[in-house]
Design a protein around this motif. Structure first.
Motif, mmCIF file in Angstrom:
data_model
loop_
_atom_site.group_PDB
_atom_site.id
_atom_site.type_symbol
_atom_site.label_atom_id
_atom_site.label_comp_id
_atom_site.label_asym_id
_atom_site.label_seq_id
_atom_site.Cartn_x
_atom_site.Cartn_y
_atom_site.Cartn_z
ATOM 1 N N GLU A 61 0.821 -1.210 0.000
ATOM 2 C CA GLU A 61 0.000 0.000 0.000
ATOM 3 C C GLU A 61 0.857 1.262 0.000
ATOM 4 O O GLU A 61 0.445 2.297 -0.528
ATOM 5 N N ALA A 62 2.043 1.177 0.602
ATOM 6 C CA ALA A 62 2.943 2.330 0.645
ATOM 7 C C ALA A 62 3.819 2.443 -0.596
ATOM 8 O O ALA A 62 4.631 3.371 -0.708
ATOM 9 N N GLY A 63 3.690 1.503 -1.533
ATOM 10 C CA GLY A 63 4.503 1.524 -2.739
ATOM 11 C C GLY A 63 5.904 0.997 -2.549
ATOM 12 O O GLY A 63 6.775 1.199 -3.402
ATOM 13 N N LEU A 64 6.149 0.286 -1.444
ATOM 14 C CA LEU A 64 7.476 -0.251 -1.163
ATOM 15 C C LEU A 64 7.645 -1.696 -1.624
ATOM 16 O O LEU A 64 8.761 -2.215 -1.645
ATOM 17 N N ARG A 65 6.544 -2.362 -1.936
ATOM 18 C CA ARG A 65 6.585 -3.700 -2.527
ATOM 19 C C ARG A 65 5.540 -3.764 -3.631
ATOM 20 O O ARG A 65 4.523 -3.062 -3.591
ATOM 21 N N ALA A 66 5.769 -4.650 -4.581
ATOM 22 C CA ALA A 66 4.842 -4.743 -5.708
ATOM 23 C C ALA A 66 3.601 -5.554 -5.368
ATOM 24 O O ALA A 66 2.586 -5.464 -6.068
ATOM 25 N N HIS A 67 3.667 -6.378 -4.317
ATOM 26 C CA HIS A 67 2.557 -7.259 -4.003
ATOM 27 C C HIS A 67 2.478 -7.467 -2.504
ATOM 28 O O HIS A 67 3.414 -7.151 -1.756
ATOM 29 N N ASP A 68 1.370 -7.992 -2.044
ATOM 30 C CA ASP A 68 1.244 -8.360 -0.640
ATOM 31 C C ASP A 68 2.232 -9.481 -0.314
ATOM 32 O O ASP A 68 2.603 -10.273 -1.182
ATOM 33 N N LEU A 69 2.627 -9.550 0.934
ATOM 34 C CA LEU A 69 3.621 -10.531 1.343
ATOM 35 C C LEU A 69 2.984 -11.894 1.605
ATOM 36 O O LEU A 69 1.917 -11.989 2.218
ATOM 37 N N ALA A 70 3.644 -12.925 1.165
ATOM 38 C CA ALA A 70 3.265 -14.292 1.497
ATOM 39 C C ALA A 70 4.070 -14.734 2.720
ATOM 40 O O ALA A 70 5.010 -14.049 3.146
#
Length: 605
Positions: free
Chosen positions: A584-593
């Protein structure tokens, strides 16, 4: 005369005392004389008996509070004329000597040597004879953010720490000490002039030792700061000025239309934890629990908070707690406004740190040479003298409030490898200085502490479930083999890529520090609320603090990550925010697994 140490004074009902009488208590080769009655009746003989018991050694407290009836082991040899004369002189002094400011005096007579010591007695706000606790109510939960001008342009306090009139002898002494028997300077530190004390408090069958301290560049200042921290922890463990009045299930409260913080939003333990430790109760929405009243700053209305979330050692012991909270979000100040500011900064700081840790976020590194504070740059250089490189990272994730993660890294890669800290403030300089103070205090002793405890720490490194208490977390990262778990943050860096510290004050919606803490709090609450979160405040202020003009609060932002200690007790990895916030903050491309999460315990002190 009345013997001490023959009954549990902490559970005794109110006692009556003869007016104008001066009590004398006996224990071993000590006689305790006083207090003489005060005009307002506060600081009575039962206050003294309760204070005396809480400052005793653990073995005596266990015997009094959990054991059976005491048994006399002999006849005291002190009933002689010269002892009677000495006691008579002290009783006369007790009626003639004025009180110690706001506190009555108590004298300690050593019957072996006739040495006399004198201590102030801080009235016990929970004393059944002279305390005045009130019922916890919705009306009493209201938090009004009053104007709170700062005493210095670059600070976030209404008054300096030395302005509250705290005296060491009133709060730390072996007879009446609220915060324990003594305070000790840390003479081994090569960076800060720290002072450390401790007091014990009971929670069910468990007698907990609670440490407090100050970490500044002068021992006298550290003692004053430490006393403020000690009182903050004293107030945050359980409600001391209010009686909890609401017991209900969450479902019952919802049926009554009462607003309440759902414990599922503040984090619960995993199913695996409860399977391994079935004695810890599970939270269930249909199971009654105790609630205290808080105040929503976003919605300006009262709201119920689970007592075990608002106070981190609420009565009843672990058998009544579905979570073991920490002091996260607890803060003190010269006004409620000041306390709320610092509590909110800590809540935001811990959330951001945990998001970055468990999400293995690659944060922008800050150039410490860009600090405008000479003291900051000098401390960075001082750590370098002792073999540590001080590194700092911009840890803003969801909110535009400056958050800095600080790391002291051994240049040689040896024992005592890493030390972590953090800070948050509307002023980036203050945020960095807060994190720097933590690593400067702890890192210079880390090599020695790691070497001393190396065998136990290596067992933890091989099995993270052996990480059980607060101090295990930072000590574990004194081992060089824990370094790879931090590579996501520390490795593959180019000094040319470092950002200036001032850049943390920029960005969309970044609140600006003003001359009044009320403006700062309102700006921060608005920034948090803009992302859909509430800011809930519970007034924890103890009577001992209120008499000094101090306030303590617990600031809770339901949905932010709570910090826990003990690997099996971690709530953060199981909360939705851990997986979504970086994306949501633009620091990762996807949610974490699950496989994306850091598999190691956090290193936060």
């Amino acid at each position: 005369m009345d013997p001490l140490g023959v009954r549990d004074e902490l559970t005794s009902p109110a006692r009556e005392f003869a007016p104008n009488a001066v009590p004398v208590g006996l224990y071993g080769h000590h006689a305790v004389v006083g207090p003489h009655a005060t005009a307002d009746g506060r600081g009575c003989p039962q206050c003294l008996a309760r204070r005396w018991q809480t400052v005793r050694a653990g073995f005596l407290r266990e015997a009094l509070e959990l054991g059976g009836e005491p048994v006399a082991t002999g006849t005291p040899p002190w009933r002689v004329a010269f002892v009677a004369d000495a006691l008579a002189a002290l009783v006369a002094a007790a009626t003639a000597v004025p009180a110690a400011g706001r506190h009555p005096w108590v004298w300690l007579l050593d019957l072996e040597t006739l040495r006399v010591s004198r201590f102030p007695l801080v009235p016990d706000g929970e004393c059944p004879a002279c305390g005045t606790p009130k019922d916890d109510t919705a009306d009493g939960a209201r938090i009004d953010l009053d104007a709170t001008p700062k005493h210095a342009r670059d600070g976030f306090r209404q008054r300096p720490p030395g302005a509250y009139g705290l005296t060491l002898t009133a709060f730390a002494n072996p007879v009446t000490g609220v915060l324990g028997p003594s305070v000790a300077p840390d003479l081994t530190s090569a960076s800060t002039s720290s002072a450390i004390g401790a007091f014990t408090t009971r929670s069910g069958s468990y007698l907990r030792e609670c440490y407090w301290g100050g970490h500044t560049d002068a021992y006298g200042t550290s003692v004053g700061v430490g006393l403020l921290e000690g009182l903050e922890r004293f107030a945050g463990m359980r409600a001391r000025s209010k009686r909890t009045t609401v017991t209900a299930s969450l479902d019952e409260l919802a049926a009554q239309g009462a607003e309440a913080v759902d414990p599922r939003t503040t984090g619960l333990y995993s199913e695996a934890f409860h399977a391994a430790d079935p004695d810890v109760p599970r939270f269930a929405p249909d199971r009654p629990v105790e609630w205290v009243w808080g105040w929503s700053l976003r919605d300006a209305r009262p709201i119920l908070v689970p007592e075990v979330v608002a106070y981190y050692h609420a009565p009843g012991g672990i058998g009544r707690r579905f979570v073991q909270e920490s002091s996260n979000g607890c803060a003190s100040g010269g006004s409620l406004t000041e306390a709320v500011y610092h509590g909110l900064m800590e809540t935001v700081e811990r959330d951001a740190f945990l998001l970055a840790w468990f999400g293995r976020a690659r944060l922008p590194e800050i150039d410490p040479a860009s600090s405008a504070r000479p003291g900051t740059r000098a401390m960075v250089d001082r750590l370098a003298m002792y073999g540590y490189r001080a590194r700092f990272f911009d840890t803003r994730v969801t909110f535009p409030v400056p958050v800095v993660t600080a790391v002291a890294e051994r240049v040689d890669g040896g024992t005592g490898l890493l030390c972590f800290g953090a800070g948050a403030s509307l002023d980036p300089e203050a945020a960095l200085a807060s994190g720097l103070c933590e690593i400067a205090t702890d890192s210079v002793n880390l090599r020695r502490r790691t070497t001393r405890d190396q065998r136990r720490l290596r067992r933890m490194a091989a099995d993270f479930h052996q990480v059980r208490v607060l101090h295990d977390h930072p000590l574990l990262y004194g081992l060089p083999e824990m370094g790879p778990y931090t590579d996501f943050l520390l490795r593959g860096r180019d000094d040319a890529e470092r950002v200036p510290l001032a850049s943390l004050a920029s960005g969309p919606g970044a609140p600006r520090a003003s001359d009044d803490l009320r403006d700062d709090v309102e700006a921060c609450v608005a920034a948090v609320a803009a992302h859909g979160f509430d800011v809930v405040v519970v007034d924890q202020t103890a009577p001992e603090q209120r008499a000094l003009g101090l306030s303590t609060v617990k600031v809770l932002v339901p949905g932010l990550l709570p910090i826990d200690f003990g690997w099996s007790r971690q709530r953060a990895p199981h909360m939705p925010r851990t997986r979504t916030a970086l994306r949501e903050a633009g620091l990762r491309a996807h949610d974490l697994a699950d496989d994306d999460l850091n598999p190691a315990p956090h290193p936060f002190p």
